[in-house]
Design a protein around this motif. Structure first.
Motif, PDB file in Angstrom:
ATOM      1  N   LEU A 315       0.827  -1.202   0.000  1.00 56.14           N
ATOM      2  CA  LEU A 315       0.000   0.000   0.000  1.00 56.14           C
ATOM      3  C   LEU A 315       0.866   1.260   0.000  1.00 56.14           C
ATOM      4  O   LEU A 315       1.733   1.424   0.855  1.00 56.14           O
ATOM      5  CB  LEU A 315      -0.923   0.000   1.218  1.00 56.14           C
ATOM      6  CG  LEU A 315      -2.082   1.003   1.195  1.00 56.14           C
ATOM      7  CD1 LEU A 315      -3.039   0.686   0.051  1.00 56.14           C
ATOM      8  CD2 LEU A 315      -2.821   1.002   2.522  1.00 56.14           C
ATOM      9  N   HIS A 316       0.605   2.166  -0.957  1.00 53.50           N
ATOM     10  CA  HIS A 316       1.344   3.424  -1.065  1.00 53.50           C
ATOM     11  C   HIS A 316       0.509   4.617  -0.615  1.00 53.50           C
ATOM     12  O   HIS A 316       1.039   5.542  -0.001  1.00 53.50           O
ATOM     13  CB  HIS A 316       1.806   3.651  -2.512  1.00 53.50           C
ATOM     14  CG  HIS A 316       2.884   2.722  -2.944  1.00 53.50           C
ATOM     15  ND1 HIS A 316       3.388   2.689  -4.223  1.00 53.50           N
ATOM     16  CD2 HIS A 316       3.566   1.768  -2.268  1.00 53.50           C
ATOM     17  CE1 HIS A 316       4.330   1.776  -4.320  1.00 53.50           C
ATOM     18  NE2 HIS A 316       4.447   1.196  -3.148  1.00 53.50           N
ATOM     19  N   LEU A 317      -0.786   4.619  -0.944  1.00 50.21           N
ATOM     20  CA  LEU A 317      -1.658   5.755  -0.638  1.00 50.21           C
ATOM     21  C   LEU A 317      -2.855   5.274   0.167  1.00 50.21           C
ATOM     22  O   LEU A 317      -3.602   4.407  -0.273  1.00 50.21           O
ATOM     23  CB  LEU A 317      -2.124   6.435  -1.928  1.00 50.21           C
ATOM     24  CG  LEU A 317      -3.257   7.469  -1.801  1.00 50.21           C
ATOM     25  CD1 LEU A 317      -2.851   8.608  -0.874  1.00 50.21           C
ATOM     26  CD2 LEU A 317      -3.667   8.004  -3.158  1.00 50.21           C
ATOM     27  N   LEU A 318      -3.043   5.871   1.353  1.00 50.84           N
ATOM     28  CA  LEU A 318      -4.206   5.594   2.182  1.00 50.84           C
ATOM     29  C   LEU A 318      -4.877   6.919   2.515  1.00 50.84           C
ATOM     30  O   LEU A 318      -4.288   7.776   3.165  1.00 50.84           O
ATOM     31  CB  LEU A 318      -3.801   4.866   3.470  1.00 50.84           C
ATOM     32  CG  LEU A 318      -4.921   4.643   4.490  1.00 50.84           C
ATOM     33  CD1 LEU A 318      -6.054   3.818   3.902  1.00 50.84           C
ATOM     34  CD2 LEU A 318      -4.380   3.975   5.759  1.00 50.84           C
ATOM     35  N   ASP A 319      -6.115   7.080   2.057  1.00 50.39           N
ATOM     36  CA  ASP A 319      -6.882   8.300   2.310  1.00 50.39           C
ATOM     37  C   ASP A 319      -8.074   7.946   3.188  1.00 50.39           C
ATOM     38  O   ASP A 319      -9.029   7.321   2.741  1.00 50.39           O
ATOM     39  CB  ASP A 319      -7.350   8.913   0.989  1.00 50.39           C
ATOM     40  CG  ASP A 319      -8.015  10.279   1.193  1.00 50.39           C
ATOM     41  OD1 ASP A 319      -8.262  10.653   2.355  1.00 50.39           O
ATOM     42  OD2 ASP A 319      -8.283  10.957   0.185  1.00 50.39           O
ATOM     43  N   MET A 320      -8.000   8.361   4.468  1.00 52.24           N
ATOM     44  CA  MET A 320      -9.093   8.131   5.418  1.00 52.24           C
ATOM     45  C   MET A 320      -9.654   9.463   5.909  1.00 52.24           C
ATOM     46  O   MET A 320     -10.213   9.553   6.999  1.00 52.24           O
ATOM     47  CB  MET A 320      -8.591   7.302   6.606  1.00 52.24           C
ATOM     48  CG  MET A 320      -8.244   5.869   6.239  1.00 52.24           C
ATOM     49  SD  MET A 320      -7.477   4.955   7.604  1.00 52.24           S
ATOM     50  CE  MET A 320      -8.719   5.128   8.872  1.00 52.24           C
ATOM     51  N   SER A 321      -9.527  10.507   5.102  1.00 51.19           N
ATOM     52  CA  SER A 321      -9.999  11.824   5.510  1.00 51.19           C
ATOM     53  C   SER A 321     -11.518  11.867   5.577  1.00 51.19           C
ATOM     54  O   SER A 321     -12.217  11.057   4.970  1.00 51.19           O
ATOM     55  CB  SER A 321      -9.487  12.888   4.526  1.00 51.19           C
ATOM     56  OG  SER A 321      -9.902  12.595   3.205  1.00 51.19           O
ATOM     57  N   GLN A 322     -12.029  12.833   6.365  1.00 44.37           N
ATOM     58  CA  GLN A 322     -13.462  13.063   6.524  1.00 44.37           C
ATOM     59  C   GLN A 322     -14.186  11.810   7.024  1.00 44.37           C
ATOM     60  O   GLN A 322     -15.152  11.341   6.433  1.00 44.37           O
ATOM     61  CB  GLN A 322     -14.091  13.540   5.202  1.00 44.37           C
ATOM     62  CG  GLN A 322     -13.543  14.861   4.709  1.00 44.37           C
ATOM     63  CD  GLN A 322     -14.212  15.346   3.448  1.00 44.37           C
ATOM     64  OE1 GLN A 322     -15.417  15.217   3.281  1.00 44.37           O
ATOM     65  NE2 GLN A 322     -13.423  15.901   2.541  1.00 44.37           N
ATOM     66  N   ASN A 323     -13.695  11.280   8.135  1.00 39.70           N
ATOM     67  CA  ASN A 323     -14.352  10.164   8.800  1.00 39.70           C
ATOM     68  C   ASN A 323     -14.556  10.528  10.269  1.00 39.70           C
ATOM     69  O   ASN A 323     -14.551  11.706  10.627  1.00 39.70           O
ATOM     70  CB  ASN A 323     -13.537   8.887   8.627  1.00 39.70           C
ATOM     71  CG  ASN A 323     -13.803   8.209   7.285  1.00 39.70           C
ATOM     72  OD1 ASN A 323     -14.791   7.510   7.114  1.00 39.70           O
ATOM     73  ND2 ASN A 323     -12.914   8.443   6.324  1.00 39.70           N
ATOM     74  N   GLN A 324     -14.725   9.513  11.127  1.00 40.36           N
ATOM     75  CA  GLN A 324     -14.951   9.750  12.548  1.00 40.36           C
ATOM     76  C   GLN A 324     -13.889   9.037  13.394  1.00 40.36           C
ATOM     77  O   GLN A 324     -14.151   8.618  14.518  1.00 40.36           O
ATOM     78  CB  GLN A 324     -16.359   9.271  12.929  1.00 40.36           C
ATOM     79  CG  GLN A 324     -17.453  10.010  12.189  1.00 40.36           C
ATOM     80  CD  GLN A 324     -18.840   9.482  12.486  1.00 40.36           C
ATOM     81  OE1 GLN A 324     -19.044   8.743  13.454  1.00 40.36           O
ATOM     82  NE2 GLN A 324     -19.818   9.854  11.678  1.00 40.36           N
ATOM     83  N   VAL A 325     -12.704   8.925  12.826  1.00 37.88           N
ATOM     84  CA  VAL A 325     -11.614   8.217  13.503  1.00 37.88           C
ATOM     85  C   VAL A 325     -11.056   9.095  14.619  1.00 37.88           C
ATOM     86  O   VAL A 325     -10.647  10.228  14.374  1.00 37.88           O
ATOM     87  CB  VAL A 325     -10.503   7.861  12.493  1.00 37.88           C
ATOM     88  CG1 VAL A 325      -9.326   7.205  13.201  1.00 37.88           C
ATOM     89  CG2 VAL A 325     -11.061   6.958  11.401  1.00 37.88           C
TER      90      VAL A 325
END
Length: 677
Positions: A315-325
């Motif tokens: 995995l090179h790119l992980l986008d978890m923006s705009q969540n409730q983490v």
């Protein structure tokens, strides 16, 4: 499909009979109001573009003369019918675009026409109001297809009968339909590599088992969970886009895959091993009940532990923006040693810890902006932390300080955004009575740093040498009302490197600011201040962009166009200043400068007698009044005094003539001298 159009575009276009244009073997008849295919084109035409016309029917003889045709585009016509023999003379056709027509009306006859294309590779049927049954009929005999688009139709449900014979299909576009259910529709597509089902109404993806698929886009649906098939088979999946859905949990991914891009932006994800009230759900599982006809299948998964069974080493790119983490499980990032881009912005993170335990040695971009970070932890001294990090975004958090010497270990850092945190820059003067200086962020000596944003940080009284040892090219200090102390000495270490400087809304009110040392500046933002006059030192700079909006300027220097600034400037913003309508010589001069843009020119106004007017069209009475006000005062006094003098002279002459005889008698009587009358 657009990739196939426009071959030979480097050659010069030539006019062709009928209004079309010809280049090599391509004929472009786009937008010619044609109601049929022209009959007078060259017989060796290989590409024919008939987009944006009014063709209703493609008849049996429409293409009979064009045996060499390989690419045909009929997008945005009013096609209702392709007659069964329409392609009998062009059976070598490879690419066909029929998007944005009315093919739903006679789809069965159109299907018969398409079946005569044994070499067809790419077909675009988007925007034709087609249902799934119509699509099944239209493509039923096109076993040679490699790319198919049925986007923007009215497909609702897909099953195994729709794409049965498309054994060579590599790309399938189903976006912007009304699909809410998929039942084994892709199992027969053994060569399928790219699948786009974005902008539909899928509620979930379960038992995902397309091992040959490389790219899957299911963004902009209503998916609440994603469950891959429990298998040790190697999935070819490289890109998975689940953004803009309703995911509640991190997706259960294939155990073995080639995944390098995972997009999870704008969902409702969180982790549940730890809850804010201190309870633990480490051993709690969730059961998914899958009902298929008369059979029922129960899949049991842990709320987060399944992540550990997925191999994310590629995995090179992980986008978890705009969540409730609000936290990351222990060891979560340790599973991603090849990660280069991590986006966790717009979540609920309160802490984030950097240590050797999370081997993010390859990470080049880390975005933690718009969280609730009050602490950024780091094991300084334990070894290299993020040694390849180049972009670090920490804006809009609650940070007051960073780990000491944190940038010492990020040896390649170029861009840092600390805007909208309550931080100060070192060095800070010690507060009376305290043994230690207030907490601050030290960026001195970070030689690789070129871009720094400190907007809205509440910086107070910058002094000393906060940027010593850096080579900043871009610096944003906007929205810091107490940062400037009336001079720019604290910026002297950046005089040779700085190219872009923003001092927007920093309470500047003195025109004595000296910018002359910053002769490398190309962009300067001074908007939102209280500058009463134009700083004279700006005239010596060779700026390309200058922003002077929202100040107290009544005029600019009349000779500004003749200065180095006027000769280099390409864009200037001037609106929302109280300019004097009677001193607009500078405005007329700027209008004549070649290559200079004033994007907010229509918003520029000037003041005259409590009125706000546009300098582009001043009323004639205002112009006349301004000419009087700006005339030479000596001339004005002369004009005013001349009538008075003439009036007095005339009055004196009249009085003398009326009283002449009496005056002479009085003089004679007093002097005793006789005279004849």
């Amino acid at each position: 499909l657009a990739a196939g159009w426009g071959s030979g575009a480097l050659a010069a276009w030539a006019a062709f009979p009928g209004g079309c244009e010809l280049v090599q073997n391509t004929v472009d008849c786009t937008g010619r109001w044609l109601s049929s295919v022209p009959e007078n084109l060259r017989g060796d035409t290989e590409e024919l573009l008939l987009d944006d016309n009014t063709i209703h029917v493609l008849g049996n003889v429409s293409l009979l003369m064009y045996h060499q045709l390989r690419r045909l585009s009929l997008t945005k016509n009013q096609l209702e019918l392709l007659e069964p023999g329409a392609f009998l003379g062009s059976q070598g056709l490879h690419v066909l675009s029929l998007a944005d027509n009315l093919l739903f009306t006679n789809y069965s006859l159109t299907a018969a026409a398409l079946s005569a294309l044994p070499a067809l590779r790419r077909l675009d049927l988007a925007g034709n109001r087609l249902t799934e049954d119509m699509v099944s009929v239209l493509v039923g005999n096109l076993s040679s297809l490699e790319s198919l688009s049925v986007a923007r139709n009215i497909i609702m449900r897909l099953d195994s009968s729709v794409f049965t014979n498309l054994t060579q299909l590599l790309e399938l576009n189903l976006e912007k339909n009304y699909i809410f259910e998929i039942d084994q529709a892709f199992e027969g597509l053994q060569r399928l590599q790219k699948l786009n089902i974005a902008y539909n109404y899928l509620p979930c993806v379960v038992e995902f088992g397309l091992t040959q698929l490389r790219v899957l886009n299911v963004s902009n649906n209503v998916i609440e969970w994603f469950l891959a098939l429990e298998s040790d088979d190697l999935f070819e999946l490289e890109v998975l886009d689940l953004s803009h859905n309703h995911l509640l949990f991190f997706p259960v991914l294939p155990r073995q895959s080639k995944l390098h891009t995972l997009l999870l932006k704008d969902n409702e994800m969180s982790f549940y091993q730890r809850l804010p009230n201190g309870t633990s759900l480490a051993n709690v599982t969730v059961q998914f009940l899958l009902i298929d006809g008369n059979s029922t299948n129960v899949t049991t998964v842990s709320l987060w532990d399944e992540i550990c069974h997925s191999n994310l080493s590629s995995l090179h790119l992980l986008d978890m923006s705009q969540n409730q983490v609000w936290y990351l499980p222990e060891g979560f990032l340790a599973q991603m040693p090849s990660l280069t881009h991590l986006k966790l912005n717009q979540n609920c993170l309160e802490t984030f810890h950097l240590s050797e335990g999370d081997p993010l040695a390859m990470l080049t971009e880390l975005d933690l902006s718009q969280n609730q970070l009050a602490e950024l932890g780091a094991e300084v001294g334990a070894g290299d932390i993020l040694p390849n990090l180049q972009l670090f975004n920490l804006s809009t958090n609650r940070l007051r300080v960073l780990p000491p010497e944190v940038f010492t270990y990020t040896r390649k850092i170029t861009t840092v955004d600390l805007s909208r945190n309550r931080v100060d820059l070192c060095p800070q003067p010690a507060v009376a009575g305290d043994m230690e200086s207030p907490p601050c962020v030290d960026i001195r000596g970070v030689e690789t740093l070129t871009h720094l944003s400190l907007a809205g940080c509440g910086l107070r009284g910058l002094g000393g040498h906060p940027f010593q040892g850096t080579s900043l090219v871009y610096l944003d200090l906007s929205d810091n009302h107490q940062a400037l102390s009336g001079n720019l000495e604290w910026l002297q270490d950046l005089a040779l490197t700085l190219r872009v400087l923003s001092l927007r809304n920093t309470s500047l009110s003195s025109a004595a600011l000296d910018f002359s040392a910053f002769d490398g500046l190309v962009r300067l933002d001074l908007s939102g201040n209280s500058l009463p006059v134009f700083p004279t030192s700006l005239g010596a700079l060779e700026l390309r962009r200058l922003d002077l909006r929202d100040n107290c300027l009544t005029a600019l220097p009349v000779d500004v166009a003749r200065t180095p600034l006027g000769k280099s400037l390409r864009e200037v913003y001037l609106s929302r200043n109280p300019y004097n309508c009677c001193t607009l010589g500078w405005w007329d001069t700027l209008q004549r400068v070649e290559g200079l843009r004033v994007p907010d020119g229509p918003e520029v106004t000037c003041s005259y007698a409590s009125r706000r007017l546009s300098p582009r069209a001043l009323p004639e009475p205002v112009l006349r009044s301004c000419r009087w006000q700006t005339a030479d005062l000596a001339l004005l006094y002369l004009v005013l005094a001349l009538p008075t003098c003439l009036t007095l002279l005339v009055a004196f002459a009249v009085v003398f003539l009326v009283l002449k005889e009496k005056l002479l008698k009085m003089v004679k009587s007093r002097c005793g001298v006789s005279s004849s009358y």
